[in-house]
Motif scaffolding. Structure first.
Motif, PDB file in Angstrom:
ATOM      1  N   THR A 285       0.830  -1.207   0.000  1.00 31.38           N
ATOM      2  CA  THR A 285       0.000   0.000   0.000  1.00 31.38           C
ATOM      3  C   THR A 285       0.865   1.258   0.000  1.00 31.38           C
ATOM      4  O   THR A 285       0.586   2.223  -0.719  1.00 31.38           O
ATOM      5  N   ILE A 286       1.926   1.251   0.798  1.00 29.17           N
ATOM      6  CA  ILE A 286       2.821   2.405   0.867  1.00 29.17           C
ATOM      7  C   ILE A 286       3.511   2.635  -0.476  1.00 29.17           C
ATOM      8  O   ILE A 286       3.629   3.774  -0.950  1.00 29.17           O
ATOM      9  N   LEU A 287       3.971   1.576  -1.108  1.00 28.13           N
ATOM     10  CA  LEU A 287       4.647   1.701  -2.400  1.00 28.13           C
ATOM     11  C   LEU A 287       3.694   2.221  -3.480  1.00 28.13           C
ATOM     12  O   LEU A 287       4.091   3.022  -4.337  1.00 28.13           O
ATOM     13  N   LEU A 317       7.322  11.442  -0.418  1.00 24.35           N
ATOM     14  CA  LEU A 317       8.412  11.327   0.546  1.00 24.35           C
ATOM     15  C   LEU A 317       7.930  11.042   1.959  1.00 24.35           C
ATOM     16  O   LEU A 317       8.510  10.207   2.664  1.00 24.35           O
ATOM     17  N   LEU A 318       6.847  11.711   2.405  1.00 20.95           N
ATOM     18  CA  LEU A 318       6.396  11.496   3.785  1.00 20.95           C
ATOM     19  C   LEU A 318       5.445  10.311   3.883  1.00 20.95           C
ATOM     20  O   LEU A 318       5.597   9.443   4.749  1.00 20.95           O
ATOM     21  N   MET A 319       4.448  10.270   3.011  1.00 23.76           N
ATOM     22  CA  MET A 319       3.512   9.145   3.039  1.00 23.76           C
ATOM     23  C   MET A 319       4.150   7.868   2.506  1.00 23.76           C
ATOM     24  O   MET A 319       3.658   6.773   2.779  1.00 23.76           O
ATOM     25  N   GLY A 320       5.221   8.019   1.750  1.00 22.05           N
ATOM     26  CA  GLY A 320       5.857   6.855   1.151  1.00 22.05           C
ATOM     27  C   GLY A 320       7.186   6.497   1.780  1.00 22.05           C
ATOM     28  O   GLY A 320       7.280   5.621   2.626  1.00 22.05           O
ATOM     29  N   LEU A 324       8.421   3.876   4.933  1.00 25.15           N
ATOM     30  CA  LEU A 324       9.346   2.756   4.726  1.00 25.15           C
ATOM     31  C   LEU A 324      10.553   2.865   5.645  1.00 25.15           C
ATOM     32  O   LEU A 324      11.070   1.857   6.145  1.00 25.15           O
ATOM     33  N   LEU A 325      11.025   4.090   5.874  1.00 22.73           N
ATOM     34  CA  LEU A 325      12.143   4.292   6.789  1.00 22.73           C
ATOM     35  C   LEU A 325      11.783   3.848   8.202  1.00 22.73           C
ATOM     36  O   LEU A 325      12.597   3.212   8.887  1.00 22.73           O
ATOM     37  N   SER A 348      15.140   3.198  -2.009  1.00 23.65           N
ATOM     38  CA  SER A 348      15.704   4.536  -1.784  1.00 23.65           C
ATOM     39  C   SER A 348      16.536   4.982  -2.971  1.00 23.65           C
ATOM     40  O   SER A 348      16.458   6.148  -3.398  1.00 23.65           O
ATOM     41  N   VAL A 349      17.351   4.081  -3.526  1.00 24.37           N
ATOM     42  CA  VAL A 349      18.174   4.428  -4.683  1.00 24.37           C
ATOM     43  C   VAL A 349      17.296   4.752  -5.886  1.00 24.37           C
ATOM     44  O   VAL A 349      17.543   5.722  -6.624  1.00 24.37           O
TER      45      VAL A 349
END
Length: 382
Positions: A285-287, A317-320, A324-325, A348-349
């Motif tokens: 879902t995040i991806l 960046l924030l929702m995704g 993940l971070l 990340s890359v």
């Protein structure tokens, strides 16, 4: 006796001048050529060093980038549809099997807030002529109203609240459809946008107060909505300054962006404060959310729309990536494997390379010297 003719004497001065001129021409030609060659060498050196050499791009390149950004927005509808549909299908299965309690964990207030945000941005993108972005917001409106209908049928939402929300959605669809078809004049559309600005500011302030306020009260929302109404009246009568007029013109879109922006903050704080809550997160879902927002970044950057660019970058960046971070770091603190390190570093890359490519290409298409130039130009206006 022979008759002699007087031949006029030809002065030698003109040949001397011509000779001098012809003698100077090779030197002048060599001087110009050398200067051009030196200038080209300096431009090449600056371009290689990446220090301020503007890139001139033809119309074909600009048209190509224009088409690419539009296509990416169209493609972004796919991850958003895939993101929203599983919950709707899961709710329908639970309701068909009689498991209505499964819908009790769904917050109808969250879906109402999201519906309002989609409605505000829908009108904003319709007014700008961005059909692809408007389609994405329309999908969000439809999915949220379906979710609210399911919650209402399960008995966890009052019918009066649902029908009020449904009526608001129908009115929104009418105004947006009429504007797209050219059946709505500028005055009526302006009144609709003012109405959305009033509602949006009132709801935003109320949501913030309900989240961070010491006591529960509706006065902050009512006060903010009343202030927005006063601004609307002053705007209609021409009493607002140019700066306030610009702020008021984008107020509804900014409030929608902030409404969406605050949604992941609570979850993100909870992830870092209580890593055990990470078990409920879905990496897929995040991806999908990160991909959907990321695909719209090039178009937002291309149109220099600071509202759109802020929302898409925030969502990516924030929702995704930030979510993940938290999953990556939570795996170390709890010992549970929420996300493999290899997967996090690979994502990340890819994200870093994608955004670097987007900013570089957009700056080149605009003839700007630095990859950050288009980003700065969006917010500074120059």
């Amino acid at each position: 006796m022979l008759e002699t003719k007087c031949v006029p004497e030809v002065s030698a001065a003109p040949p001397i001048k011509v000779a001098r001129y012809e003698a100077l021409r090779p030197a002048q030609r060599r001087s110009v050529t050398r200067g051009e060659r030196d200038a080209r060498r300096r431009m090449s050196t600056l371009a290689k060093a990446g220090r301020g050499a503007p890139v001139v791009v033809g119309d074909d390149g600009k048209q190509w980038w224009e088409q690419v950004t539009q296509d990416l927005v169209q493609i972004s509808t796919v991850p958003f549809v895939v993101l929203l549909m599983p919950q709707v299908v899961r709710n329908a299965i639970n309701m068909a099997s009689g498991n209505l309690t499964a819908l009790s964990i769904l917050s109808w207030m969250g879906f109402v807030t999201s519906l309002l945000g989609n409605t505000l941005l829908l009108s904003y993108f319709v007014s700008k002529g961005e059909r692809g972005a408007a389609l994405i917001q329309a999908i969000g409106v439809a999915s949220n109203i379906v979710m609210l209908a399911q919650i209402c049928l399960a008995g966890y939402l009052q019918a009066s609240v649902f029908w009020t929300t449904a009526t608001f959605t129908a009115v929104s669809c009418f105004f947006n459809s009429a504007y797209v078809m050219g059946a709505l004049n500028a005055m009526a559309w302006g009144l609709w946008e003012n109405f959305l600005g009033i509602i949006g500011l009132g709801v935003l302030v109320q949501v913030l107060w309900s989240t961070f306020g010491p006591v529960q009260s509706i006065l902050p929302g009512v006060g903010a909505g009343s202030s927005a109404l006063v601004l609307s009246i002053l705007d209609r009568r021409g009493y607002l300054s140019s700066d306030l007029k610009d702020i008021w013109g984008g107020l509804s879109a900014w409030t929608a962006t902030l409404l969406f922006g605050f949604q992941p903050v609570g979850q993100l704080v909870r992830n870092f404060m209580d890593p055990s809550s990470l078990q409920g997160l879905s990496m897929g879902t995040i991806l999908l959310a990160m991909a959907g927002n990321g695909l719209m970044v090039p178009r937002a950057l291309r149109t220099r729309d600071k509202i759109w660019l802020t929302g898409t970058l925030w969502g990516s960046l924030l929702m995704g990536w930030a979510q993940l971070l938290s999953m990556h770091l939570g795996s170390f603190s709890t010992g549970l494997q929420y996300m493999r390190p290899v997967t996090f570093y690979l994502v990340s890359v890819i994200v870093a390379f994608y955004f670097a490519a987007v900013f570089t290409i957009d700056s080149r298409m605009a003839g700007l010297p630095s990859p950050w130039s288009s980003f700065l130009q969006t917010y500074r206006g120059r």
